[in-house]
Design a protein around this motif. Structure first.
Motif, short mmCIF file in Angstrom:
data_model
loop_
_atom_site.label_atom_id
_atom_site.label_comp_id
_atom_site.label_asym_id
_atom_site.label_seq_id
_atom_site.Cartn_x
_atom_site.Cartn_y
_atom_site.Cartn_z
N SER A 131 19.18 0.99 -26.79
CA SER A 131 19.99 2.17 -27.03
C SER A 131 21.10 1.83 -28.01
CB SER A 131 20.60 2.68 -25.72
OG SER A 131 21.53 1.73 -25.23
N THR A 132 21.92 2.83 -28.34
CA THR A 132 23.05 2.56 -29.22
C THR A 132 24.09 1.68 -28.53
OG1 THR A 132 24.03 4.63 -28.48
CG2 THR A 132 22.75 4.71 -30.50
N ARG A 133 24.04 1.62 -27.21
CA ARG A 133 25.02 0.83 -26.45
C ARG A 133 24.53 -0.60 -26.23
NH1 ARG A 133 25.52 -0.62 -21.19
NH2 ARG A 133 23.59 0.46 -20.67
N HIS A 134 23.23 -0.78 -26.19
CA HIS A 134 22.68 -2.06 -25.74
C HIS A 134 21.53 -2.46 -26.67
CE1 HIS A 134 20.95 -4.60 -22.17
NE2 HIS A 134 21.47 -5.33 -23.13
N LEU A 135 21.82 -3.32 -27.65
CA LEU A 135 20.81 -3.79 -28.57
C LEU A 135 20.28 -5.15 -28.11
CD1 LEU A 135 22.49 -2.91 -31.99
CD2 LEU A 135 20.72 -1.63 -30.77
N LEU A 136 18.95 -5.31 -28.17
CA LEU A 136 18.31 -6.54 -27.71
C LEU A 136 17.54 -7.17 -28.87
CD1 LEU A 136 16.77 -5.07 -24.43
CD2 LEU A 136 18.80 -6.53 -24.58
N PRO A 137 17.36 -8.50 -28.84
CA PRO A 137 16.48 -9.12 -29.83
C PRO A 137 15.08 -8.51 -29.77
CG PRO A 137 17.73 -10.79 -28.66
CD PRO A 137 17.98 -9.48 -27.94
N VAL A 138 14.38 -8.50 -30.88
CA VAL A 138 13.06 -7.86 -30.93
C VAL A 138 12.11 -8.50 -29.91
CG1 VAL A 138 11.02 -7.48 -32.37
CG2 VAL A 138 13.31 -7.12 -33.33
N ASP A 139 12.09 -9.82 -29.84
CA ASP A 139 11.17 -10.48 -28.90
C ASP A 139 11.49 -10.11 -27.45
OD1 ASP A 139 9.84 -11.64 -30.99
OD2 ASP A 139 10.77 -13.62 -30.77
N THR A 140 12.77 -10.01 -27.14
CA THR A 140 13.16 -9.61 -25.79
C THR A 140 12.72 -8.18 -25.51
OG1 THR A 140 15.10 -11.06 -25.90
CG2 THR A 140 15.11 -9.34 -24.21
N THR A 141 12.86 -7.33 -26.51
CA THR A 141 12.44 -5.93 -26.35
C THR A 141 10.95 -5.84 -26.09
OG1 THR A 141 14.21 -5.24 -27.85
CG2 THR A 141 12.45 -3.66 -27.44
N VAL A 142 10.16 -6.62 -26.81
CA VAL A 142 8.71 -6.63 -26.60
C VAL A 142 8.38 -7.11 -25.19
CG1 VAL A 142 6.54 -7.71 -27.31
CG2 VAL A 142 8.14 -6.88 -29.05
N SER A 143 9.06 -8.14 -24.72
CA SER A 143 8.81 -8.65 -23.37
C SER A 143 9.14 -7.59 -22.32
CB SER A 143 9.65 -9.91 -23.12
OG SER A 143 9.25 -10.95 -23.98
N LEU A 144 10.25 -6.89 -22.51
CA LEU A 144 10.61 -5.83 -21.57
C LEU A 144 9.59 -4.69 -21.62
CD1 LEU A 144 14.48 -5.58 -21.99
CD2 LEU A 144 13.24 -6.13 -19.89
N ALA A 145 9.09 -4.40 -22.79
CA ALA A 145 8.08 -3.34 -22.92
C ALA A 145 6.81 -3.71 -22.16
CB ALA A 145 7.76 -3.09 -24.39
N ARG A 146 6.41 -4.96 -22.22
CA ARG A 146 5.24 -5.41 -21.45
C ARG A 146 5.51 -5.25 -19.96
NH1 ARG A 146 4.90 -10.02 -25.21
NH2 ARG A 146 3.23 -9.57 -26.71
N GLU A 147 6.72 -5.60 -19.55
CA GLU A 147 7.08 -5.46 -18.14
C GLU A 147 7.02 -4.00 -17.71
OE1 GLU A 147 10.94 -6.23 -15.23
OE2 GLU A 147 10.75 -7.39 -17.10
N ALA A 148 7.51 -3.11 -18.59
CA ALA A 148 7.48 -1.68 -18.28
C ALA A 148 6.05 -1.18 -18.14
CB ALA A 148 8.21 -0.90 -19.37
N ARG A 149 5.21 -1.57 -19.08
CA ARG A 149 3.80 -1.15 -18.99
C ARG A 149 3.14 -1.69 -17.73
NH1 ARG A 149 -0.15 -4.35 -22.65
NH2 ARG A 149 0.58 -5.86 -21.09
N ASP A 150 3.37 -2.97 -17.45
CA ASP A 150 2.73 -3.58 -16.29
C ASP A 150 3.24 -2.98 -14.98
OD1 ASP A 150 1.37 -5.15 -18.08
OD2 ASP A 150 2.61 -6.94 -17.77
N ALA A 151 4.46 -2.43 -15.02
CA ALA A 151 5.00 -1.77 -13.83
C ALA A 151 4.38 -0.40 -13.60
CB ALA A 151 6.51 -1.64 -13.95
N GLY A 152 3.67 0.11 -14.62
CA GLY A 152 3.03 1.42 -14.50
C GLY A 152 3.73 2.53 -15.22
#
Length: 310
Positions: free
Chosen positions: A9-30
């Protein structure tokens, strides 16, 4: 109803690799989707394209690109590239932005925002569908000396608008595929927002619009403590007239009053209220407000509920 989360978000920027890892976690969570805010740092469509390509099966979206300081031809190229890169899982969100940021950052006068939104959408739609445009308006021109179509950008990119006021809702219903309301509670959705945008779409002969509501929320055992933190994080919206109006229409005094905070049963009940108010999709923001453990607990619940709220 499908459920998603914001990752950057505009408040919380993450490194690209971290963002990809979180996205995988989100997908795997359903979870069904991950959304990205637009700041003056990352380019949101590019980040969405990277994440969508790296994480198959997850829908990705921009929430949202301000139309001031941008042009439909350039936005079309960004959106179509993201659509081609993700195999048709990209969703483009547009916004009017604010007077302060537009005039301070771009040096542009914040004039006739609804007129600009209408012309922007009118020029953008044929670009996304056919790669062609021949639009000459009062505020912008968009023509294609040669095709602007991106190979593989199918189906056409859906366009959503962060609209909540009457005029913006009317334009969005006529020309967009849906809306992205934020801090609009069930009452504001049911009594004001959903009826207005749906009526405009019906009058224009368009399908019922998507209502992708963005809602701050998290599972927590300390809702009072977390609401105090939410009050700090959301205070800036209370100074923006459009948000002041929708907060009031929601029956709340402050933005933090609209944060969904509590145990799993509390969140599940509130999600159903949003569904009953007309939301077709729900995207939770600020799920990390209570720390990593609370975020994981929140995502677990949202993943279990996603797709199961008929």
């Amino acid at each position: 109803m499908t459920l998603g989360v914001t990752l950057s978000s505009t408040r919380h920027l993450l490194p690209v690799d971290t963002t990809v890892s979180l996205a995988r976690e989100a997908r795997d969570a359903g979870l069904h989707s991950a959304w990205f805010g637009q700041s003056f740092a990352y380019d949101s469509p590019t980040l969405a394209a990277i994440v969508g390509r790296e994480v198959p099966g997850l829908h990705v979206g921009t929430a949202a690109l301000p139309v001031f300081g941008r042009h439909p031809l350039l936005v079309s190229g960004q959106a179509q590239t993201a659509q081609a890169a993700t195999g048709g899982r990209y969703h483009l969100g547009l916004a009017l932005g604010t007077r302060h940021l537009t005039e301070t950052a771009f040096g542009l006068p914040y004039q006739r925002p609804i007129g600009l939104l209408r012309e922007f959408l009118t020029a953008l739609r044929p670009l996304l569908h056919t790669g062609e445009a021949d639009f000459h308006g009062e505020l912008l021109t968009a023509t294609t000396p040669y095709s602007a179509a991106v190979p593989g950008a199918r189906p056409p990119v859906p366009v959503l608008v962060a609209a909540m006021g009457p005029q913006a809702l009317r334009v969005s219903g006529e020309l967009a595929d849906g809306i992205l309301p934020f801090l609009a509670g069930p009452r504001a959705l049911a009594e004001h927002i959903v009826p207005a945008v749906t009526a405009a779409a019906r009058k224009a002969g368009r399908p019922a619009p998507r209502i992708v509501a963005l809602v701050p929320g998290a599972v927590t055992d300390d809702p009072d403590g977390l609401r105090r933190r939410a009050a700090e994080a959301l205070a800036l919206y209370e100074r923006i007239p459009s948000y002041q109006r929708v907060i009031e229409l929601s029956g709340a005094d402050r933005a933090a009053d609209l944060a969904v905070l509590g145990d799993e049963e509390t969140l599940a009940a509130e999600i159903r209220r949003y569904r009953d108010a007309g939301a077709t999709e729900l995207v939770f923001t600020a799920t990390d407000l209570g720390g990593e453990e609370a975020r994981r607990r929140t995502w677990k619940l949202l993943g279990e509920l996603s797709g199961g709220l008929a």
